[in-house]
Design a protein around this motif. Sequence first.
Motif, PDB file in Angstrom:
ATOM      1  N   THR A 150       0.856  -1.179   0.000  1.00 19.58           N
ATOM      2  CA  THR A 150       0.000   0.000   0.000  1.00 19.58           C
ATOM      3  C   THR A 150       0.893   1.229   0.000  1.00 19.58           C
ATOM      4  OG1 THR A 150      -1.670  -1.180   1.291  1.00 19.58           O
ATOM      5  CG2 THR A 150      -1.803   1.209   1.273  1.00 19.58           C
ATOM      6  N   THR A 151       0.607   2.168  -0.897  1.00 19.37           N
ATOM      7  CA  THR A 151       1.345   3.417  -0.953  1.00 19.37           C
ATOM      8  C   THR A 151       0.373   4.578  -0.793  1.00 19.37           C
ATOM      9  OG1 THR A 151       1.163   3.553  -3.350  1.00 19.37           O
ATOM     10  CG2 THR A 151       3.123   2.474  -2.484  1.00 19.37           C
ATOM     11  N   GLY A 152       0.883   5.686  -0.334  1.00 21.33           N
ATOM     12  CA  GLY A 152       0.024   6.847  -0.183  1.00 21.33           C
ATOM     13  C   GLY A 152       0.809   8.124  -0.108  1.00 21.33           C
ATOM     14  N   ARG A 153       0.061   9.202  -0.268  1.00 28.65           N
ATOM     15  CA  ARG A 153       0.657  10.533  -0.211  1.00 28.65           C
ATOM     16  C   ARG A 153      -0.198  11.397   0.704  1.00 28.65           C
ATOM     17  NH1 ARG A 153       2.966  12.769  -5.509  1.00 28.65           N
ATOM     18  NH2 ARG A 153       4.894  12.326  -4.485  1.00 28.65           N
ATOM     19  N   LEU A 154       0.437  12.002   1.674  1.00 28.07           N
ATOM     20  CA  LEU A 154      -0.213  12.900   2.618  1.00 28.07           C
ATOM     21  C   LEU A 154       0.268  14.312   2.306  1.00 28.07           C
ATOM     22  CD1 LEU A 154       0.613  10.664   5.693  1.00 28.07           C
ATOM     23  CD2 LEU A 154      -1.549  10.726   4.451  1.00 28.07           C
ATOM     24  N   GLY A 155      -0.036  15.258   3.156  1.00 27.78           N
ATOM     25  CA  GLY A 155       0.457  16.616   2.960  1.00 27.78           C
ATOM     26  C   GLY A 155       1.971  16.669   3.058  1.00 27.78           C
ATOM     27  N   ALA A 156       2.569  17.585   2.318  1.00 25.14           N
ATOM     28  CA  ALA A 156       4.021  17.744   2.331  1.00 25.14           C
ATOM     29  C   ALA A 156       4.494  18.032   3.757  1.00 25.14           C
ATOM     30  CB  ALA A 156       4.430  18.874   1.404  1.00 25.14           C
ATOM     31  N   GLY A 157       5.594  17.442   4.127  1.00 27.65           N
ATOM     32  CA  GLY A 157       6.174  17.679   5.437  1.00 27.65           C
ATOM     33  C   GLY A 157       5.620  16.812   6.547  1.00 27.65           C
ATOM     34  N   ILE A 158       4.659  15.933   6.244  1.00 28.86           N
ATOM     35  CA  ILE A 158       4.120  15.044   7.278  1.00 28.86           C
ATOM     36  C   ILE A 158       5.018  13.819   7.380  1.00 28.86           C
ATOM     37  CG2 ILE A 158       2.194  13.571   7.960  1.00 28.86           C
ATOM     38  CD1 ILE A 158       0.334  15.594   6.692  1.00 28.86           C
ATOM     39  N   ASN A 159       5.517  13.595   8.578  1.00 27.30           N
ATOM     40  CA  ASN A 159       6.387  12.462   8.860  1.00 27.30           C
ATOM     41  C   ASN A 159       5.834  11.712  10.063  1.00 27.30           C
ATOM     42  OD1 ASN A 159       8.583  13.197   6.968  1.00 27.30           O
ATOM     43  ND2 ASN A 159       8.735  14.962   8.314  1.00 27.30           N
ATOM     44  N   GLY A 160       6.043  10.402  10.100  1.00 27.32           N
ATOM     45  CA  GLY A 160       5.626   9.633  11.259  1.00 27.32           C
ATOM     46  C   GLY A 160       5.258   8.214  10.909  1.00 27.32           C
ATOM     47  N   PRO A 161       4.880   7.448  11.919  1.00 26.12           N
ATOM     48  CA  PRO A 161       4.591   6.030  11.713  1.00 26.12           C
ATOM     49  C   PRO A 161       3.292   5.793  10.949  1.00 26.12           C
ATOM     50  CG  PRO A 161       4.136   6.641  13.974  1.00 26.12           C
ATOM     51  CD  PRO A 161       4.756   7.831  13.326  1.00 26.12           C
ATOM     52  N   VAL A 162       3.300   4.723  10.171  1.00 25.15           N
ATOM     53  CA  VAL A 162       2.132   4.221   9.446  1.00 25.15           C
ATOM     54  C   VAL A 162       1.945   2.785   9.917  1.00 25.15           C
ATOM     55  CG1 VAL A 162       1.190   3.646   7.177  1.00 25.15           C
ATOM     56  CG2 VAL A 162       2.616   5.683   7.450  1.00 25.15           C
ATOM     57  N   ILE A 163       0.760   2.461  10.451  1.00 22.89           N
ATOM     58  CA  ILE A 163       0.535   1.143  11.038  1.00 22.89           C
ATOM     59  C   ILE A 163      -0.662   0.477  10.364  1.00 22.89           C
ATOM     60  CG2 ILE A 163      -0.024  -0.110  13.163  1.00 22.89           C
ATOM     61  CD1 ILE A 163       1.305   2.306  14.640  1.00 22.89           C
ATOM     62  N   VAL A 164      -0.458  -0.749   9.864  1.00 24.40           N
ATOM     63  CA  VAL A 164      -1.529  -1.525   9.235  1.00 24.40           C
ATOM     64  C   VAL A 164      -2.023  -2.560  10.238  1.00 24.40           C
ATOM     65  CG1 VAL A 164      -2.144  -3.081   7.355  1.00 24.40           C
ATOM     66  CG2 VAL A 164      -0.506  -1.249   6.958  1.00 24.40           C
ATOM     67  N   GLU A 165      -3.345  -2.551  10.480  1.00 24.64           N
ATOM     68  CA  GLU A 165      -3.981  -3.524  11.366  1.00 24.64           C
ATOM     69  C   GLU A 165      -5.129  -4.178  10.606  1.00 24.64           C
ATOM     70  OE1 GLU A 165      -3.761  -1.754  15.755  1.00 24.64           O
ATOM     71  OE2 GLU A 165      -4.950  -0.534  14.370  1.00 24.64           O
ATOM     72  N   ALA A 166      -5.465  -5.409  10.983  1.00 26.17           N
ATOM     73  CA  ALA A 166      -6.568  -6.117  10.337  1.00 26.17           C
ATOM     74  C   ALA A 166      -7.274  -7.005  11.347  1.00 26.17           C
ATOM     75  CB  ALA A 166      -6.057  -6.970   9.183  1.00 26.17           C
ATOM     76  N   HIS A 167      -8.514  -7.354  11.004  1.00 27.85           N
ATOM     77  CA  HIS A 167      -9.223  -8.342  11.805  1.00 27.85           C
ATOM     78  C   HIS A 167     -10.255  -9.059  10.939  1.00 27.85           C
ATOM     79  CE1 HIS A 167     -13.416  -7.111  12.822  1.00 27.85           C
ATOM     80  NE2 HIS A 167     -12.995  -5.914  12.492  1.00 27.85           N
ATOM     81  N   TYR A 168     -10.591 -10.236  11.385  1.00 22.92           N
ATOM     82  CA  TYR A 168     -11.624 -11.057  10.769  1.00 22.92           C
ATOM     83  C   TYR A 168     -12.783 -11.103  11.741  1.00 22.92           C
ATOM     84  CZ  TYR A 168      -7.738 -12.446   7.823  1.00 22.92           C
ATOM     85  OH  TYR A 168      -6.678 -12.425   6.970  1.00 22.92           O
ATOM     86  N   ALA A 169     -13.966 -11.412  11.270  1.00 19.52           N
ATOM     87  CA  ALA A 169     -15.164 -11.449  12.119  1.00 19.52           C
ATOM     88  C   ALA A 169     -14.904 -12.257  13.386  1.00 19.52           C
ATOM     89  CB  ALA A 169     -16.337 -12.039  11.349  1.00 19.52           C
ATOM     90  N   GLY A 170     -15.221 -11.662  14.530  1.00 13.02           N
ATOM     91  CA  GLY A 170     -15.087 -12.359  15.800  1.00 13.02           C
ATOM     92  C   GLY A 170     -13.678 -12.443  16.351  1.00 13.02           C
ATOM     93  N   GLU A 171     -12.707 -11.852  15.660  1.00 15.24           N
ATOM     94  CA  GLU A 171     -11.321 -11.901  16.120  1.00 15.24           C
ATOM     95  C   GLU A 171     -10.841 -10.485  16.447  1.00 15.24           C
ATOM     96  OE1 GLU A 171      -8.829 -13.948  13.320  1.00 15.24           O
ATOM     97  OE2 GLU A 171     -10.145 -15.691  13.259  1.00 15.24           O
ATOM     98  N   PRO A 172      -9.854 -10.350  17.326  1.00 15.83           N
ATOM     99  CA  PRO A 172      -9.344  -9.015  17.661  1.00 15.83           C
ATOM    100  C   PRO A 172      -8.485  -8.427  16.540  1.00 15.83           C
ATOM    101  CG  PRO A 172      -8.079 -10.707  18.788  1.00 15.83           C
ATOM    102  CD  PRO A 172      -9.215 -11.408  18.092  1.00 15.83           C
ATOM    103  N   TRP A 173      -8.316  -7.111  16.568  1.00 17.20           N
ATOM    104  CA  TRP A 173      -7.410  -6.452  15.629  1.00 17.20           C
ATOM    105  C   TRP A 173      -5.985  -6.927  15.904  1.00 17.20           C
ATOM    106  CZ3 TRP A 173      -8.844  -3.478  11.604  1.00 17.20           C
ATOM    107  CH2 TRP A 173     -10.130  -2.961  11.590  1.00 17.20           C
ATOM    108  N   GLN A 174      -5.211  -7.073  14.830  1.00 18.64           N
ATOM    109  CA  GLN A 174      -3.803  -7.411  14.992  1.00 18.64           C
ATOM    110  C   GLN A 174      -2.964  -6.583  14.025  1.00 18.64           C
ATOM    111  OE1 GLN A 174      -2.842 -11.492  14.011  1.00 18.64           O
ATOM    112  NE2 GLN A 174      -4.587 -11.633  12.648  1.00 18.64           N
TER     113      GLN A 174
END
Length: 70
Positions: free
Chosen positions: A3-27
């Motif tokens: 996954t790629t993306g572009r935010l406003g110029a000068g924005i720096n910081g962590p990008v975190i991907v989380e997922a979950h399936y029905a009935g399961e916690p986010w991971q």
Amino acid sequence: MTTTGRLGAGINGPVIVEAHYAGEPWQMLASSYARNGQYRVRWSLLKTRVMHVRIALPDGNYAVTTLAIS
């Protein structure tokens, strides 16, 4: 999956991907770092069924989607 993306110029910081399936916690699947508003993060598809994904962005927003993996 990559996954790629572009935010406003000068924005720096962590990008975190989380997922979950029905009935399961986010991971956490992956993380990366946005530099000057651009990011790229690679993550694995875990199972073959409906997967809910959210990406936490350093500007305080989230990108959210649902994927049907078969």
